[in-house]
Design an enzyme around this catalytic site. Structure first.
Site, PDB file in Angstrom:
ATOM      1  N   GLY A 200       0.719  -1.035  -0.182  1.00  0.00           N
ATOM      2  CA  GLY A 200       0.079   0.023  -0.033  1.00  0.00           C
ATOM      3  C   GLY A 200       1.042   1.292  -0.005  1.00  0.00           C
TER       4      GLY A 200
ATOM      5  N   LEU B 165      -4.855  -7.067  -7.015  1.00  0.00           N
ATOM      6  CA  LEU B 165      -4.411  -8.294  -7.843  1.00  0.00           C
ATOM      7  C   LEU B 165      -5.465  -8.941  -8.607  1.00  0.00           C
ATOM      8  CD1 LEU B 165      -1.362  -9.729  -5.878  1.00  0.00           C
ATOM      9  CD2 LEU B 165      -1.269  -8.138  -7.720  1.00  0.00           C
TER      10      LEU B 165
ATOM     11  N   ASN C 199      -5.930   2.723 -13.098  1.00  0.00           N
ATOM     12  CA  ASN C 199      -4.753   1.670 -12.610  1.00  0.00           C
ATOM     13  C   ASN C 199      -3.597   2.178 -12.703  1.00  0.00           C
ATOM     14  OD1 ASN C 199      -3.898  -0.761 -11.444  1.00  0.00           O
ATOM     15  ND2 ASN C 199      -3.515  -1.661 -13.674  1.00  0.00           N
TER      16      ASN C 199
ATOM     17  N   HIS D  61       0.370   0.576 -13.487  1.00  0.00           N
ATOM     18  CA  HIS D  61       1.469  -0.889 -13.931  1.00  0.00           C
ATOM     19  C   HIS D  61       2.705  -0.311 -13.921  1.00  0.00           C
ATOM     20  CE1 HIS D  61       1.586  -4.784 -15.128  1.00  0.00           C
ATOM     21  NE2 HIS D  61       2.473  -4.444 -16.263  1.00  0.00           N
TER      22      HIS D  61
HETATM   23  C1  GRF Z   1       3.010  -1.212  -7.712  1.00  0.00           C
HETATM   24  O1  GRF Z   1       4.090  -1.212  -8.490  1.00  0.00           O
HETATM   25  C2  GRF Z   1       1.800  -0.825  -8.696  1.00  0.00           C
HETATM   26  O2  GRF Z   1       2.275  -0.390  -9.870  1.00  0.00           O
HETATM   27  C3  GRF Z   1       1.504  -2.169  -9.076  1.00  0.00           C
HETATM   28  O3  GRF Z   1       1.736  -2.598  -7.614  1.00  0.00           O
HETATM   29  C4  GRF Z   1       2.378  -2.152  -7.131  1.00  0.00           C
HETATM   30  C5  GRF Z   1       1.968  -1.798  -5.772  1.00  0.00           C
HETATM   31  O4  GRF Z   1       2.794  -1.495  -4.665  1.00  0.00           O
HETATM   32  N1  GRF Z   1       0.395  -2.292  -9.564  1.00  0.00           N
HETATM   33  P1  GRF Z   1       2.296  -1.020  -3.573  1.00  0.00           P
HETATM   34  O5  GRF Z   1       1.609  -1.796  -2.716  1.00  0.00           O
HETATM   35  O6  GRF Z   1       1.392   0.465  -3.691  1.00  0.00           O
HETATM   36  O7  GRF Z   1       3.439  -0.386  -2.515  1.00  0.00           O
END
Ligand code: GRF
Length: 191
Positions: free
Chosen positions: A14, A87, A104, A106
Protein backbone atom coordinates in the site's frame (compact mmCIF):
# COMPACT_ATOMS: atom_id res chain seq x y z
CA UNK A 1 -18.44 15.52 2.63
CA UNK A 2 -16.35 16.40 -0.44
CA UNK A 3 -17.93 16.04 -3.92
CA UNK A 4 -15.48 13.39 -5.16
CA UNK A 5 -14.92 10.32 -3.05
CA UNK A 6 -12.28 7.74 -3.93
CA UNK A 7 -12.16 4.09 -3.01
CA UNK A 8 -8.65 2.62 -3.26
CA UNK A 9 -8.46 -1.11 -4.01
CA UNK A 10 -5.12 -2.61 -2.91
CA UNK A 11 -3.79 -6.08 -2.12
CA UNK A 12 -0.26 -5.31 -0.94
CA UNK A 13 1.96 -3.04 1.09
CA UNK A 14 0.00 0.00 0.00
CA UNK A 15 2.82 2.46 -0.58
CA UNK A 16 0.88 3.99 -3.48
CA UNK A 17 -2.28 4.11 -1.36
CA UNK A 18 -0.26 5.93 1.29
CA UNK A 19 1.06 8.48 -1.21
CA UNK A 20 -2.50 9.02 -2.47
CA UNK A 21 -3.99 9.40 1.04
CA UNK A 22 -1.24 11.89 1.90
CA UNK A 23 -1.80 13.89 -1.30
CA UNK A 24 -5.58 14.20 -0.82
CA UNK A 25 -5.53 14.64 2.97
CA UNK A 26 -6.32 18.36 2.75
CA UNK A 27 -7.65 18.52 -0.82
CA UNK A 28 -10.56 20.89 -1.43
CA UNK A 29 -12.85 18.62 -3.45
CA UNK A 30 -11.45 15.07 -3.43
CA UNK A 31 -11.11 12.68 -0.52
CA UNK A 32 -10.11 9.07 -0.02
CA UNK A 33 -13.21 7.63 1.61
CA UNK A 34 -12.54 3.90 1.59
CA UNK A 35 -9.79 1.31 1.23
CA UNK A 36 -10.78 -2.11 -0.03
CA UNK A 37 -8.45 -5.10 0.19
CA UNK A 38 -8.77 -8.79 -0.56
CA UNK A 39 -5.79 -9.67 1.68
CA UNK A 40 -6.25 -9.83 5.43
CA UNK A 41 -2.67 -8.98 6.33
CA UNK A 42 -2.07 -6.41 3.62
CA UNK A 43 0.06 -3.47 4.80
CA UNK A 44 -2.48 -1.14 3.26
CA UNK A 45 -4.93 -1.85 6.11
CA UNK A 46 -2.49 -0.41 8.68
CA UNK A 47 -1.83 2.59 6.44
CA UNK A 48 -5.57 3.28 6.18
CA UNK A 49 -5.74 3.43 9.99
CA UNK A 50 -2.92 5.95 10.09
CA UNK A 51 -4.93 8.24 7.82
CA UNK A 52 -8.20 7.53 9.58
CA UNK A 53 -9.67 6.05 6.39
CA UNK A 54 -12.16 3.22 6.72
CA UNK A 55 -10.95 -0.12 5.33
CA UNK A 56 -12.87 -3.21 4.31
CA UNK A 57 -11.79 -6.73 3.57
CA UNK A 58 -13.49 -8.49 0.69
CA UNK A 59 -13.74 -12.15 -0.11
CA UNK A 60 -12.76 -13.19 -3.65
CA UNK A 61 -15.78 -15.46 -4.24
CA UNK A 62 -18.24 -12.87 -2.96
CA UNK A 63 -16.53 -10.22 -5.10
CA UNK A 64 -17.38 -12.16 -8.26
CA UNK A 65 -20.59 -13.87 -7.22
CA UNK A 66 -22.47 -11.06 -5.51
CA UNK A 67 -22.79 -7.34 -5.92
CA UNK A 68 -22.17 -6.61 -2.26
CA UNK A 69 -19.05 -4.57 -3.06
CA UNK A 70 -21.03 -2.36 -5.43
CA UNK A 71 -23.62 -1.75 -2.74
CA UNK A 72 -20.85 -0.85 -0.28
CA UNK A 73 -19.31 1.60 -2.76
CA UNK A 74 -22.67 3.20 -3.43
CA UNK A 75 -23.54 3.44 0.23
CA UNK A 76 -20.23 5.27 0.81
CA UNK A 77 -20.95 7.67 -2.07
CA UNK A 78 -17.85 6.54 -3.98
CA UNK A 79 -17.45 8.45 -7.25
CA UNK A 80 -14.14 6.98 -8.50
CA UNK A 81 -12.15 3.77 -7.96
CA UNK A 82 -8.35 3.75 -7.78
CA UNK A 83 -6.50 0.45 -8.17
CA UNK A 84 -3.13 0.51 -6.45
CA UNK A 85 -1.53 -2.92 -6.46
CA UNK A 86 -4.88 -4.72 -6.61
CA UNK A 87 -4.37 -8.24 -7.90
CA UNK A 88 -7.90 -9.33 -8.81
CA UNK A 89 -9.54 -8.68 -12.15
CA UNK A 90 -12.26 -6.07 -11.70
CA UNK A 91 -15.64 -7.72 -12.38
CA UNK A 92 -17.80 -6.54 -15.23
CA UNK A 93 -20.58 -5.23 -13.02
CA UNK A 94 -18.15 -2.74 -11.43
CA UNK A 95 -16.80 -1.60 -14.78
CA UNK A 96 -20.36 -1.01 -15.99
CA UNK A 97 -21.30 0.84 -12.79
CA UNK A 98 -18.15 3.02 -12.98
CA UNK A 99 -17.51 3.61 -16.71
CA UNK A 100 -14.20 5.47 -17.18
CA UNK A 101 -14.18 5.97 -13.43
CA UNK A 102 -11.66 3.23 -12.58
CA UNK A 103 -7.94 3.90 -12.88
CA UNK A 104 -4.90 1.63 -12.51
CA UNK A 105 -1.13 1.93 -12.34
CA UNK A 106 1.17 -0.68 -13.83
CA UNK A 107 4.94 -0.80 -13.28
CA UNK A 108 6.02 -1.15 -16.92
CA UNK A 109 5.60 0.63 -20.22
CA UNK A 110 2.44 -1.09 -21.43
CA UNK A 111 1.70 -2.96 -23.62
CA UNK A 112 5.12 -4.37 -22.78
CA UNK A 113 5.21 -6.62 -19.71
CA UNK A 114 1.49 -6.43 -19.01
CA UNK A 115 -1.33 -8.94 -18.84
CA UNK A 116 -2.22 -11.82 -16.59
CA UNK A 117 0.51 -12.88 -14.17
CA UNK A 118 2.52 -9.71 -14.79
CA UNK A 119 2.51 -7.99 -11.43
CA UNK A 120 4.99 -6.88 -8.80
CA UNK A 121 8.46 -8.36 -9.09
CA UNK A 122 7.39 -10.63 -11.97
CA UNK A 123 7.27 -7.53 -14.14
CA UNK A 124 10.68 -6.19 -13.14
CA UNK A 125 12.36 -9.60 -13.43
CA UNK A 126 10.92 -10.03 -16.94
CA UNK A 127 12.14 -6.55 -17.94
CA UNK A 128 15.69 -7.25 -16.68
CA UNK A 129 15.73 -10.71 -18.31
CA UNK A 130 14.69 -9.15 -21.62
CA UNK A 131 17.67 -6.76 -21.32
CA UNK A 132 15.50 -3.70 -21.91
CA UNK A 133 17.29 -0.39 -21.65
CA UNK A 134 14.28 1.44 -20.26
CA UNK A 135 11.19 0.74 -18.22
CA UNK A 136 8.74 2.91 -16.30
CA UNK A 137 5.10 3.18 -15.36
CA UNK A 138 1.75 3.34 -17.08
CA UNK A 139 -1.39 4.91 -15.65
CA UNK A 140 -4.52 3.84 -17.51
CA UNK A 141 -8.28 3.51 -17.32
CA UNK A 142 -9.61 0.06 -16.58
CA UNK A 143 -11.72 -2.08 -18.89
CA UNK A 144 -12.60 -5.78 -18.91
CA UNK A 145 -9.03 -6.93 -19.71
CA UNK A 146 -5.90 -6.80 -17.57
CA UNK A 147 -3.78 -3.69 -18.26
CA UNK A 148 -5.64 -2.75 -21.42
CA UNK A 149 -7.65 0.50 -21.01
CA UNK A 150 -6.91 4.00 -22.36
CA UNK A 151 -3.44 5.19 -21.33
CA UNK A 152 -3.39 8.50 -19.46
CA UNK A 153 0.34 8.75 -18.74
CA UNK A 154 3.57 6.85 -19.20
CA UNK A 155 6.78 7.85 -17.46
CA UNK A 156 10.08 6.25 -18.45
CA UNK A 157 13.25 5.54 -16.52
CA UNK A 158 16.58 4.32 -17.84
CA UNK A 159 17.90 0.88 -16.91
CA UNK A 160 21.63 0.91 -16.15
CA UNK A 161 23.82 -2.14 -16.70
CA UNK A 162 24.13 -2.70 -12.95
CA UNK A 163 20.36 -2.50 -12.31
CA UNK A 164 18.67 -5.60 -10.89
CA UNK A 165 14.95 -6.32 -10.71
CA UNK A 166 15.08 -4.98 -7.14
CA UNK A 167 16.78 -1.66 -7.97
CA UNK A 168 14.48 -1.21 -10.95
CA UNK A 169 11.44 -1.87 -8.75
CA UNK A 170 12.59 0.87 -6.37
CA UNK A 171 13.11 3.38 -9.18
CA UNK A 172 9.69 2.70 -10.70
CA UNK A 173 7.92 2.79 -7.33
CA UNK A 174 9.38 6.21 -6.56
CA UNK A 175 8.06 7.46 -9.89
CA UNK A 176 4.66 5.94 -9.09
CA UNK A 177 4.42 7.83 -5.79
CA UNK A 178 5.40 11.05 -7.54
CA UNK A 179 2.98 10.84 -10.48
CA UNK A 180 -0.05 8.73 -9.51
CA UNK A 181 -1.70 11.18 -7.05
CA UNK A 182 -1.54 14.16 -9.40
CA UNK A 183 -2.79 12.13 -12.38
CA UNK A 184 -5.73 10.99 -10.22
CA UNK A 185 -6.46 14.61 -9.31
CA UNK A 186 -6.46 15.66 -13.00
CA UNK A 187 -8.59 12.68 -14.06
CA UNK A 188 -11.18 13.24 -11.34
CA UNK A 189 -11.20 16.98 -12.10
CA UNK A 190 -11.95 16.35 -15.78
CA UNK A 191 -14.53 13.60 -15.33
C1 GRF B 1 3.02 -1.06 -7.77
O1 GRF B 1 4.24 -1.31 -8.42
C2 GRF B 1 1.93 -0.89 -8.79
O2 GRF B 1 2.37 -0.37 -10.00
C3 GRF B 1 1.46 -2.29 -9.01
O3 GRF B 1 1.57 -2.90 -7.74
C4 GRF B 1 2.55 -2.25 -6.95
C5 GRF B 1 1.89 -1.86 -5.67
O4 GRF B 1 2.79 -1.42 -4.71
N1 GRF B 1 0.17 -2.31 -9.64
P1 GRF B 1 2.26 -0.79 -3.37
O5 GRF B 1 1.36 -1.81 -2.69
O6 GRF B 1 1.52 0.47 -3.71
O7 GRF B 1 3.48 -0.51 -2.55
Amino acid sequence: MKPFRLAIFASGSGSNAEAIMKFFEHHAIIEVALIISNKENAGVIEKAKQFDVKSLLINKEAFYQSRAVLQILQSHGISHIVLAGFLLLVPDYLIKAYPDKIINIHPSLLPKFGGKGMYGMHVHRAVITAKENESGLTIHLVNEHFDDGEILLQVKCAIETNDSAETLAKKVLQLEHKHYPRVIADWVGHS
